[in-house]
Design a protein around this motif. Structure first.
Motif, PDB file in Angstrom:
ATOM      1  N   TYR A 223       0.132   8.467   9.179  1.00  0.00           N
ATOM      2  CA  TYR A 223      -0.547   8.718   7.515  1.00  0.00           C
ATOM      3  C   TYR A 223      -1.448   7.735   7.743  1.00  0.00           C
ATOM      4  CZ  TYR A 223       1.202   3.167   8.035  1.00  0.00           C
ATOM      5  OH  TYR A 223       1.085   1.989   8.882  1.00  0.00           O
TER       6      TYR A 223
ATOM      7  N   HIS B  65       4.549  -2.508   6.543  1.00  0.00           N
ATOM      8  CA  HIS B  65       4.070  -1.089   6.969  1.00  0.00           C
ATOM      9  C   HIS B  65       6.053  -0.589   6.400  1.00  0.00           C
ATOM     10  CE1 HIS B  65       0.354  -1.671   7.741  1.00  0.00           C
ATOM     11  NE2 HIS B  65       0.847  -2.691   8.861  1.00  0.00           N
TER      12      HIS B  65
ATOM     13  N   HIS C 256       1.952   4.929   1.633  1.00  0.00           N
ATOM     14  CA  HIS C 256       1.141   5.926   2.924  1.00  0.00           C
ATOM     15  C   HIS C 256       0.923   7.351   2.814  1.00  0.00           C
ATOM     16  CE1 HIS C 256       3.545   3.070   6.188  1.00  0.00           C
ATOM     17  NE2 HIS C 256       2.670   2.625   5.302  1.00  0.00           N
TER      18      HIS C 256
ATOM     19  N   HIS D  44       0.687  -1.017  -0.090  1.00  0.00           N
ATOM     20  CA  HIS D  44      -0.418   0.066   0.062  1.00  0.00           C
ATOM     21  C   HIS D  44       0.816   1.268  -0.443  1.00  0.00           C
ATOM     22  CE1 HIS D  44       0.701  -1.398   3.628  1.00  0.00           C
ATOM     23  NE2 HIS D  44       0.432   0.062   4.734  1.00  0.00           N
TER      24      HIS D  44
ATOM     25  N   SER E 122       4.943   1.578   0.005  1.00  0.00           N
ATOM     26  CA  SER E 122       5.124   0.808   1.366  1.00  0.00           C
ATOM     27  C   SER E 122       4.831  -1.312   1.063  1.00  0.00           C
ATOM     28  CB  SER E 122       4.147   0.859   2.657  1.00  0.00           C
ATOM     29  OG  SER E 122       4.454  -0.318   4.067  1.00  0.00           O
TER      30      SER E 122
END
Ligand SMILES: [Cu+2]
Length: 318
Positions: free
Chosen positions: A128, A159, A120, A118, A155
């Motif tokens: 975020y 994360h 951020h 994903h 990311s």
């Protein structure tokens, strides 16, 4: 007679004032101390002995499963909002395009695990939010009037950010006559909270201050806080990752002149001298505050519009 009366009144007043001032000061000081103590007691009930540990095996295994993807060099281009744009609405559409050497990297949430690659997305200097599917729209809603910044970087599911050139982008934009409700935070179209307009609207773990852009210079050294964020439950809290993005500068262990200084719950300052995530274990349950700062070799803050000293709160529930 009259002048003596006035004089004694003056003396009395002076004495009163002289007495009152220290009394008030003491009361305030005590009140502040009491508050600070209460906060500290709540935040750090037990001695927390954090130690740096190696990357958890679970993540090492995931890296192995991902194969080439982990060595990707994804780059982001911000299609909307354009840098410097003025938006006449409190709703701000965000469009990104992803390119670079992807090696199979694609932001997408796995519905079974609710995890996945994903992006951020950071509004001003707030925690975020995650943008999973670049094909579907991402909107910021209820963004207050004034100047704002948005920062983006790709990311991994756990994360950790990609740190290649071109992965990080920042744009500045201005909302004018947007009509945002100042008593409510900015959100995304998926109802993720992006900011806090005031303390009443602040959900747990979010900063309780109005979200405005700092006076950030995109060409100056910039430390972007990324992790930790949110709530860490059970085994997730065994080792918690600190991760950040560093623009326009190098850490001293990478041949540069800067250091990243961090502290937890206002405790002892420690330093990160190479740009890679670290994992800390030994967290105590409760609300913990994590502060990241960009400092020079002498330990002085390298300021950039207030963004290079960031404190965020997380919740640990082992
Ligand atoms: Cu993330």
């Amino acid at each position: 007679m009259k002048s003596i009366k006035i004089l004694s009144l003056l003396v009395a007043l002076t004495a009163l004032t002289a007495c009152e001032t220290p009394t008030n000061t003491n009361t305030n000081t005590n009140a502040n101390r009491a508050n600070v103590n209460t906060t500290n007691t709540n935040a750090a009930p037990t001695a927390q002995n954090l130690t740096e540990v190696s990357r958890p095996k679970k993540i090492e295994d995931e890296i192995a499963t991902r194969g080439e993807q982990d060595k990707a060099a994804p780059t982001i281009a911000v299609v909307e909002p354009k840098n410097g744009a003025t938006v006449a609405s409190s709703t701000v559409k965000v469009k990104l395009s992803l390119a670079g050497d992807l090696k199979g990297y694609k932001p997408m949430m796995d519905m079974a695990t609710k995890m996945g690659n994903h992006i951020h997305v950071i509004l001003d200097n707030q925690p975020y939010e995650a943008y999973y599917n670049l094909d579907s729209e991402f909107e910021l809603r209820n963004v207050s009037d004034g100047e704002h910044t948005l920062r983006f970087f790709p990311s991994r599911p756990w994360h950790e950010s990609y740190k290649n050139a071109g992965a990080f982008q920042m744009v500045k934009f201005t909302v004018k006559n947007g009509g945002a409700d100042a008593t409510k935070p900015a959100t995304t179209n998926a109802n993720q909270t992006m900011s806090n307009a005031n303390a009443n609207a602040a959900p747990e773990g979010k900063e309780m201050k109005e979200s405005k852009a700092g006076n950030v210079d995109a060409a100056k050294p910039l430390l972007t806080y990324s992790r930790p964020k949110g709530e860490y439950k059970g085994a997730e809290a065994d080792a918690i990752m600190i991760d950040f993005w560093l623009s326009n500068g190098k850490l001293q262990g990478d041949g540069g002149e800067y250091r990243v200084k961090y502290s937890v719950d206002g405790g002892e300052a420690k330093y990160i001298d190479k740009w890679s995530p670290i994992w800390l274990s030994g967290w105590a349950n409760g609300t913990r505050s994590v502060k990241l700062e960009l400092v020079d070799k002498a330990g002085n803050l390298v300021d950039n519009g207030g963004y290079n000293s960031t404190t965020q709160e997380i919740t640990v529930a082992k």
